[in-house]
Design an enzyme around this catalytic site. Structure first.
Site, PDB file in Angstrom:
ATOM      1  N   THR A   2      -9.622 -10.064  -6.749  1.00 35.90           N
ATOM      2  CA  THR A   2      -8.614  -9.742  -5.508  1.00 35.90           C
ATOM      3  C   THR A   2      -7.452 -10.602  -5.926  1.00 35.90           C
ATOM      4  O   THR A   2      -6.533 -10.412  -6.677  1.00 35.90           O
ATOM      5  CB  THR A   2      -8.788  -9.940  -4.125  1.00 35.90           C
ATOM      6  OG1 THR A   2      -9.679 -11.343  -4.041  1.00 35.90           O
ATOM      7  CG2 THR A   2      -9.965  -8.854  -3.702  1.00 35.90           C
ATOM      8  N   THR A  37     -14.603 -15.269   1.815  1.00 37.63           N
ATOM      9  CA  THR A  37     -14.250 -14.119   1.285  1.00 37.63           C
ATOM     10  C   THR A  37     -14.511 -14.100  -0.256  1.00 37.63           C
ATOM     11  O   THR A  37     -13.739 -14.197  -0.957  1.00 37.63           O
ATOM     12  CB  THR A  37     -12.843 -13.792   1.573  1.00 37.63           C
ATOM     13  OG1 THR A  37     -12.393 -13.992   2.516  1.00 37.63           O
ATOM     14  CG2 THR A  37     -12.216 -12.217   1.035  1.00 37.63           C
ATOM     15  N   ASN A 271       0.081 -16.671   0.705  1.00 30.37           N
ATOM     16  CA  ASN A 271      -0.465 -16.307   2.212  1.00 30.37           C
ATOM     17  C   ASN A 271       0.689 -15.929   3.257  1.00 30.37           C
ATOM     18  O   ASN A 271       0.622 -15.227   4.100  1.00 30.37           O
ATOM     19  CB  ASN A 271      -1.190 -17.278   2.788  1.00 30.37           C
ATOM     20  CG  ASN A 271      -2.685 -17.214   1.901  1.00 30.37           C
ATOM     21  OD1 ASN A 271      -3.425 -16.371   2.133  1.00 30.37           O
ATOM     22  ND2 ASN A 271      -2.849 -18.123   0.991  1.00 30.37           N
TER      23      ASN A 271
END
Length: 276
Positions: A2, A37, A271
């Site tokens: 990711t 994650t 982020n």
């Protein structure tokens, strides 16, 4: 992958058979296990029953993925899977035998390598931060202190600025608390002991501890606390692919380590611009 910037692979070979252990992993943000994650798959061609695999993976996870922190945030989809095919053709691995110990060591080596790769590739990361703790009351305390240090935002910012700030290390160590009951049971404590110690502070005595950043002694409690050191040389040593922080708590023989990364502008940018 990711937000990973590189793929993560590790492998090890076990015994005269031989058997092979290979692992892959992804996930470099929202990492603060129980786990985070991340997705990891470890494969071996050894012949091993599922119950044995479970115990071997559980033991490895306690000292590797559960000691990984990128940003202090947990997530909901963390998974680590260990699969065995038996294709090596060797005799089945039996619990409590040298063969099981060798396989467990290989699984842990692969898990440790992958966890370190994930920390080094943390979102916005510029270096790997490793904290190694010795002299703790026991290994559970040592791991709690190491994880508290690599999880500290102040420490992570100091590493990004190449600041050998012993106060941030000592403060994070003093803030360390043990995990919840199930995590302590994973670490080998019996239920009663886990219940008694869950959430309790790790034993840290400022008068007994020593701190080195990296390779430079910056604090020595038995000698009175802060010590003189070459700050420019210490800053130079921090400008490296890995910053190693060593803490000797001086209260026992427990050891542990944890893996993290700095807090950088890159993490904030990534982020702040990210949405789902």
């Amino acid at each position: 992958m990711t937000t990973d910037t590189v793929s993560k692979v590790a492998h090890a070979t076990v015994g005269a058979g031989p058997a092979t252990v290979v692992g892959i992993a992804k996930g470099v943000g929202m990492i603060h296990p129980r786990m985070a994650t991340m997705l990891a798959v470890v494969l071996t061609d050894a012949a091993v029953e599922p119950s044995v695999l479970h115990d071997l993976l559980r033991a490895a996870t306690v000292e590797t993925w559960n000691q990984l922190s990128v940003d202090g945030d947990t997530s909901t989809n963390d998974t680590v899977v260990l699969l065995a095919s038996g294709a090596a053709g060797a005799a089945p691995v039996v619990p409590g035998t040298p063969g099981a110990a060798l396989l467990g060591g290989a699984i842990q080596a692969v898990a440790r390598s992958l966890a370190r790769q994930q920390a080094a590739d943390g979102e916005g990361a510029t270096t790997l931060v490793t904290c190694q703790v010795s002299g703790a009351r026991d290994d559970v305390d040592a791991r709690a202190v190491a994880r508290a240090v690599v999880s500290s935002s102040l420490l992570k910012a100091a590493v990004h600025g190449r600041d050998p700030n012993w106060g941030r290390v000592a403060g994070a160590a003093g803030n360390a608390r043990l995990g919840e009951v199930r995590l302590l049971e994973m670490a080998g404590l019996d239920h009663a002991d886990a219940c008694a110690r869950a959430g309790a502070p790790a034993l840290v005595d400022p008068a007994a501890m020593r701190i080195a950043i990296p390779g430079h002694l910056v604090y020595e409690g038995p000698a009175g606390g802060p010590v003189g050191f070459d700050r420019a040389a210490a800053r130079g040593a921090m400008d490296a692919p890995e910053v190693l922080i060593r803490i000797d708590l001086g209260v026992g023989d427990g050891t542990g380590e944890a893996f993290g990364c700095p807090l950088t502008e890159g993490y904030v940018t990534e982020n702040s611009e990210y949405t789902t």
